[in-house]
Write an enzyme that holds these catalytic residues in place. Structure first.
Site, PDB file in Angstrom:
ATOM      1  CE  LYS A  98      37.022  42.880  41.738  1.00  0.00           C
ATOM      2  NZ  LYS A  98      36.462  41.502  42.035  1.00  0.00           N
ATOM      3  N   GLY A 151      45.664  39.759  48.010  1.00  0.00           N
ATOM      4  CA  GLY A 151      45.258  38.519  47.363  1.00  0.00           C
ATOM      5  C   GLY A 151      46.439  37.592  47.206  1.00  0.00           C
ATOM      6  CB  SER A 152      46.912  34.589  45.130  1.00  0.00           C
ATOM      7  OG  SER A 152      46.758  35.075  43.805  1.00  0.00           O
ATOM      8  N   GLY A 187      48.756  39.230  42.611  1.00  0.00           N
ATOM      9  CA  GLY A 187      49.541  40.432  42.851  1.00  0.00           C
ATOM     10  C   GLY A 187      50.567  40.676  41.763  1.00  0.00           C
ATOM     11  CD  GLU A 208      48.258  40.979  53.220  1.00  0.00           C
ATOM     12  OE1 GLU A 208      48.813  39.858  53.041  1.00  0.00           O
ATOM     13  OE2 GLU A 208      47.085  41.115  53.575  1.00  0.00           O
ATOM     14  CB  CYS A 265      47.713  36.351  53.986  1.00  0.00           C
ATOM     15  SG  CYS A 265      47.372  37.721  55.105  1.00  0.00           S
ATOM     16  CD  GLU A 299      48.627  31.809  50.690  1.00  0.00           C
ATOM     17  OE1 GLU A 299      48.544  32.489  51.721  1.00  0.00           O
ATOM     18  OE2 GLU A 299      48.534  32.299  49.541  1.00  0.00           O
TER      19      GLU A 299
END
Length: 488
Positions: free
Chosen positions: A173, A226-227, A231, A248, A282, A381
């Site tokens: 996805k 992703g963020s 996650g 990750e 990231c 972030e």
């Protein structure tokens, strides 16, 4: 306008609900393709196809799977230029970087293709007489993969190559903002001779397609990039089914420069760390920690170099900074710039939208000084071209500041003192530590985070074990049992 359907069972198919959505070029702001809007029904079909594909794929010898991955790598290299152009059209990153990535990602499939038939169990010399005990590694089954918008094909390769080598099948996805390159990539699997159903892609939005994938009872593992908030939601949902996960996630990486560093190299490392990829990575070195004795002259040199960065068309070879990929991310970056100002940080470069560019999603490379590590600009972030400069006194102070965040994905250290380099690499709480370089990656080296930056590892030997489960087999060479009511 071009239209992309889901890729399920070896064919492109229309969405079950018949709905589509537009994908836009971040540089021009114009829609250029329509993407299938997936739902739970599409996920169900893809999982069923992946289950059917698993029966054939996992039954192949590991060597045969490895050869298929080698063939895929050849097709990737032949198609790298076209794939890179599609990625730029979808995410707005520099063509120079995306072409470098699409060429290089073939190496992940070669590496794991070579590793496929080298995963060995062991014969265990147990303390039990009359027993032959050995272990074997087996694939998990269907793996769900959720990928982000910043480097779609590269970050997919970090997951997919290892998973396929291990004998798993996949349902992917991709981000709703950058689905096209993944769908174009699907055509290469047929060319490489993969059985239908081994790799499937369902596009759409998180709640409509991503959540049903994570929740699906016949998906054995979720690999997510992703963020940290995203996650966390994946982790919570997967835990309800005791499902394997690898995550990750985000970072707030410190780039630490000591007074003995090679200044020009460190300046370039700081520029690379935060302004490359428009800061949308990231591993961005978004906190620049400078030893106080060199702070002012380093900042002066940094600003000289950063002012020369050319902003514009990401397809042009001389462009250094492209657009922010999504409208929401563009607004988020500008919001954080205002938050930093409100908290007392001093904006010494940039800090504004870029005028005169198409698409309306450009932000000037921005540098803040006078930052304390407690400010939000140093803790959260941003995922954009915004640098927070923080002074430190000595090695202990640098470690204290560097580690005082919730994240631990990466860190950089700039020094000529190799003893200090080794000490810092031990003391920094990060999954990757670079010394006198930054943003270096390889298919041979494990990548992943500490703390809220994730769990599990991608790339390197460690990654393939993330997609395998170990089985212990006990064979009795003697059939007599002394007492059946006592454990042997």
């Amino acid at each position: 306008m071009q239209r992309y359907g889901h890729f399920i069972g070896g064919s492109f198919v229309d969405p079950a609900e018949g709905e589509w959505f537009e994908t836009k070029n971040p540089y021009t702001g114009e829609a250029w393709a329509e993407i299938a809007r997936g739902t739970k029904s599409d996920i169900e079909k893809a999982v069923a196809a992946a289950e059917a594909g698993f029966e054939e794929w996992s039954a192949l010898t590991p060597s045969a799977r490895g050869k298929a991955l080698y063939r895929l790598a050849e097709h990737i290299e032949a198609d790298a230029e076209r794939l890179a152009e599609i990625e730029v059209r979808d995410n707005g990153k520099l063509y120079a970087e995306m072409f470098s990535q699409t060429k290089y990602l073939a190496e992940w499939y070669r590496y794991y293709g070579g590793l496929a038939d080298k995963i060995e169990g062991a014969v265990i010399p147990t303390d039990k007489g009359g027993i032959f005990n050995f272990t074997r590694y087996e694939p998990l089954g269907v793996v769900g993969m959720i990928t982000p918008w910043n480097s779609p094909l590269l970050l997919l390769a970090w997951k997919l190559a290892a998973a396929l080598a291990a004998g798993n099948t996949a349902v992917i996805k991709p981000s709703e903002f950058t689905s096209a390159s993944t769908l174009e990539f699907m055509t290469l699997f047929e060319k490489a001779g993969f059985p239908a159903g081994v790799v499937n892609t369902v596009t759409g939005f998180g709640l409509e397609a991503g959540a049903p994938l994570v929740e699906h009872p016949r998906v054995s593992k979720i690999a997510f990039t992703g963020s940290d908030i995203g996650g966390q939601k994946v982790y919570e949902t997967a835990a309800k089914q005791i499902k394997h996960v690898s995550l990750e996630l985000g970072g707030k990486s410190p780039n630490v420069v000591f007074e003995d560093a090679e200044i020009d190299a460190a300046v370039m490392g700081a520029i690379s760390g935060i302004f490359a990829a428009t800061g949308q990575t990231c591993i961005a070195g978004s906190r620049l920690l400078l030893q106080r004795s060199l702070h002012d002259r380093f900042v002066e040199r940094l600003l000289e170099v950063a002012r020369e960065a050319k902003i514009g068309d990401p397809m042009l070879a001389d462009t250094n900074v492209g657009p922010v990929t999504t409208p929401a991310q563009y607004r988020k970056v500008l919001d954080y710039i205002e938050i930093a100002r409100a908290e007392g940080a001093k904006c010494v470069l940039g800090g504004k939208p870029v005028e005169g560019q198409p698409g309306g999603q450009f932000v000037e490379p921005t540098v803040f000084t006078g930052v304390s590590n407690e400010m939000r600009i140093a803790q959260e972030e941003v995922f954009g071209p915004v640098l927070a400069v923080i002074p430190f006194e000595d090695e202990d102070d640098a470690v204290r500041i560097a580690n005082a965040v919730d994240f631990g994905l990466a860190a950089g250290v700039w020094t000529k003192d190799m003893g200090r380099a080794l000490r810092m690499s031990e003391r920094l709480r990060a999954g990757t530590v670079w010394v006198n370089t930054y943003r270096a990656i390889s298919y041979t080296s494990p990548f992943g985070g500490f703390k809220r930056s994730g769990i599990g590892r991608e790339s390197g030997l460690e990654a393939i074990k993330e997609y395998l489960q170990v089985k212990s087999v006990w064979i009795a060479t003697e059939t007599s049992v002394a007492n059946p009511f006592i454990i042997r």
